[in-house]
Every structure is written in C-alpha cells, then in structure tokens.
Design an enzyme around this catalytic site. Structure first.
Site, PDB file in Angstrom:
ATOM      1  N   HIS A  81       0.829  -1.210   0.000  1.00 15.02           N
ATOM      2  CA  HIS A  81       0.000   0.000   0.000  1.00 15.02           C
ATOM      3  C   HIS A  81       0.866   1.264   0.000  1.00 15.02           C
ATOM      4  CE1 HIS A  81      -3.340  -2.639   1.969  1.00 15.02           C
ATOM      5  NE2 HIS A  81      -3.091  -2.959   0.705  1.00 15.02           N
ATOM      6  N   HIS A 241      -9.582  -1.288  -4.567  1.00 10.31           N
ATOM      7  CA  HIS A 241      -8.435  -1.671  -3.746  1.00 10.31           C
ATOM      8  C   HIS A 241      -7.546  -2.683  -4.470  1.00 10.31           C
ATOM      9  CE1 HIS A 241      -5.945  -2.042  -0.242  1.00 10.31           C
ATOM     10  NE2 HIS A 241      -5.889  -3.343  -0.536  1.00 10.31           N
ATOM     11  N   ASP A 245      -3.576  -2.460  -5.118  1.00  7.52           N
ATOM     12  CA  ASP A 245      -2.586  -3.520  -4.883  1.00  7.52           C
ATOM     13  C   ASP A 245      -1.741  -3.793  -6.134  1.00  7.52           C
ATOM     14  OD1 ASP A 245      -3.165  -4.066  -2.211  1.00  7.52           O
ATOM     15  OD2 ASP A 245      -4.583  -5.666  -2.680  1.00  7.52           O
ATOM     16  N   HIS A 268      -1.526 -10.914  -4.920  1.00 11.25           N
ATOM     17  CA  HIS A 268      -0.147 -10.426  -4.830  1.00 11.25           C
ATOM     18  C   HIS A 268       0.841 -11.330  -5.564  1.00 11.25           C
ATOM     19  CE1 HIS A 268      -1.177  -7.131  -2.310  1.00 11.25           C
ATOM     20  NE2 HIS A 268      -1.740  -7.898  -1.416  1.00 11.25           N
TER      21      HIS A 268
HETATM   22 ZN   LIG Z   1      -4.116  -4.404  -0.363  1.00 13.69          ZN
END
Ligand SMILES: [Zn+2]
Length: 296
Positions: A81, A241, A245, A268
């Site tokens: 973040h 969001h 990311d 991720h």
């Molecule tokens: Zn995140």
C-alpha cells in the site's frame, strides 16, 4: 511514444505511525528524500546496522495476502500500500525508515500515505528517468485460467481489474479501470481500503494474524454482504483496492510502464510474477515482443 520525465523525490522528511495490518506491531515510519537513481529503499532502523531492502521484485519473500520484501536481516512486510502511494503520486526515489517489521495499516487504504507525500511535496530532481517501458503483449496466468493478467501495449498506463469470487460470495463481482495519473490515483484509488470476509477472519486470527483488528480498521464482509462496523466509500471499493494492490506490486519491476494491465482475479503472487516478467523483459532489452507466456 510516452516521453521521459525527470525523476522525483519528496521535498522533506515526513512521519507516519500506526499498527501493522497482520502483526499489529506499533511502527513509526519516516519517509525521507533520496538521490536520483536510488529508487525506494526500506531501512529497518530498529535493527543493528540499520539494514536495507530495496523495493525490487528480486527481494520478494513468500507470504500470503501481502507483499514481503527481504534482504538479509532487513525484512519488511505489507509493503504494497505504501508502494502504491509512492507509485501513484509519481515518487521515484524515497528512503522509508521504519522501526518494526511491518508497514502501518493506517485506515486499510493508502490515502494517509498519499497525504503525507503531499505534505512533504513531490519535487523534480532534474535528472531524466528512462522512457516508460512499453508493455510487451502477453498473458500470465494460472493453469486453470481463473486468474490472469494481460499486458497490452499502449501509450497511457491503464489498469483494469475484474473481481469475481463467484455468485455465492458476499463481495459481488465488479470491474473497474483507470488511466493512472496522480490526480486519478488520489481521487479514485488511494482511499479504497483492504477487505476480508468474516468467514476468513477466524482462520487468519488462529494463524496469529490481525488479532488486534476490528471492523472499523478495514472492510469485513458478513455472509449477507453487509459490513461489520463500517461503510463503503464506493459501491465498488473492493475492486478499486485490488487496482491499488496491482499498482503497488507492479512498482517492484523497477520501471515506469506504458500500456494496459488487464487483471482478472489476480492477487499479490500473480502481480509479483508480472513484475518479475516485466523486469526480465527490460533486462533482455527486447522491444515490441509479441507473444504469450503462461506461468504456472
Ligand atoms: Zn491491499
């Protein structure tokens, strides 16, 4: 062809403090200006020798639901973040000092980091950056095709994301796309907070993660789609969001990119793989590569 611009850092040191998202440790962060070419470097000032780890995909360590960087004793967790804030606000060079192993969760978004960067000021350093890398056409995904990222050549940097956890999920399917600029990032992406399902919380807390958190610290979706002690900032806050990311993780490739990132349910690990592929692409100095790449 997108034009090269000058490198940028922040105008002065700024501080942010809070508790880590996963471990709950109290942590104080100082963002410091850095020289051209330094990139973003995390420095653990609580450890002997103040070890450093660069924000580079080659330093990614395994860890689910977050991006961990590691170089020797310098381990820094949940970097994505803050990296998104730096990338989104156009900061190339910055030293991030912190006195614990995890970046503070702040409000679950990266808006407080952006506000700190704005308070410090973003300043040009008079040294040219390399031209943005034109995204090579390729698709990277898992073998069953449920998660993938496509890179499509283009002149702007556009990130689009499709979130779909299936018809039974408390989080409804949603898509969003933005041409990324500091203004767009600040207004449309930075305030979007991280989220979790109530049904996942027990297992995470049993594993020792997020025991300090309440519903007001991030978005916790109940089975019926309502939120615990919180309200959405946008109806599609979760997909925004996920775009945040992506931007944070792709920053780890070390190059400004131009083109379109089309992500479908990527997390991720897949974002990091894309960053790795893009970094290798630049290292090989290939241009206009057309191809298809599938990574298991
Ligand atoms: Zn995140």
């Amino acid at each position: 062809m997108p034009e090269a611009r000058c490198q940028r850092t922040i105008g002065r040191a700024v501080k942010i403090s809070g508790r880590g998202l996963f471990h709950g440790c109290d942590v104080r962060v100082r963002l410091l200006p850095a020289d051209p070419g330094v990139g973003v470097v995390f420095r653990r000032v609580d450890l002997v020798g103040r070890p450093e780890v660069a924000a580079d995909v080659r330093n990614v360590a395994p860890g689910s639901r977050r991006t961990i960087l590691c170089c020797g004793a310098a381990v820094v967790e949940t970097t994505e973040h803050l990296l998104a804030a730096l990338a989104g606000m156009g900061v190339d060079n910055c030293i991030v000092e912190l006195d614990a192993r995890e970046v503070p969760a702040v409000d679950g978004s990266c808006l407080p980091f952006c506000e700190a960067i704005l308070a410090a000021g973003v300043v040009s350093q008079g040294v040219k950056k390399p031209e943005p890398m034109r995204l090579p056409l390729q698709r990277i995904g898992d073998p069953d095709g449920s998660q993938w990222v496509e890179c499509i050549p283009g002149s702007d940097f556009v990130v689009s994301y499709r979130l779909d956890y299936g018809p039974q999920s408390p989080v409804p399917a949603q898509s969003q796309a933005f041409a990324i600029s500091p203004d767009v990032f600040l207004a449309e992406i930075a305030p979007a907070r991280t989220f979790v399902l109530e049904s996942e919380v027990e297992a995470l807390q049993a594993a020792g993660y997020g025991r300090h958190l309440t519903g007001s610290d991030l978005l916790v979706f109940r089975e019926d789609g309502s939120l615990i002690d919180n309200q959405l900032r946008w109806a599609d806050e979760p997909v925004r969001h996920k775009i945040l990311d992506c931007i944070g993780d792709l920053f780890l490739c070390g190059h400004e990119v131009s083109g379109r990132i089309v992500a479908n349910r990527s997390g991720h690990r897949l974002n990091q793989l894309v960053a790795e592929v893009l970094q290798v692409h630049v290292a090989n100095a290939e241009t206009d590569v057309e191809g298809f790449l599938r990574v298991a």
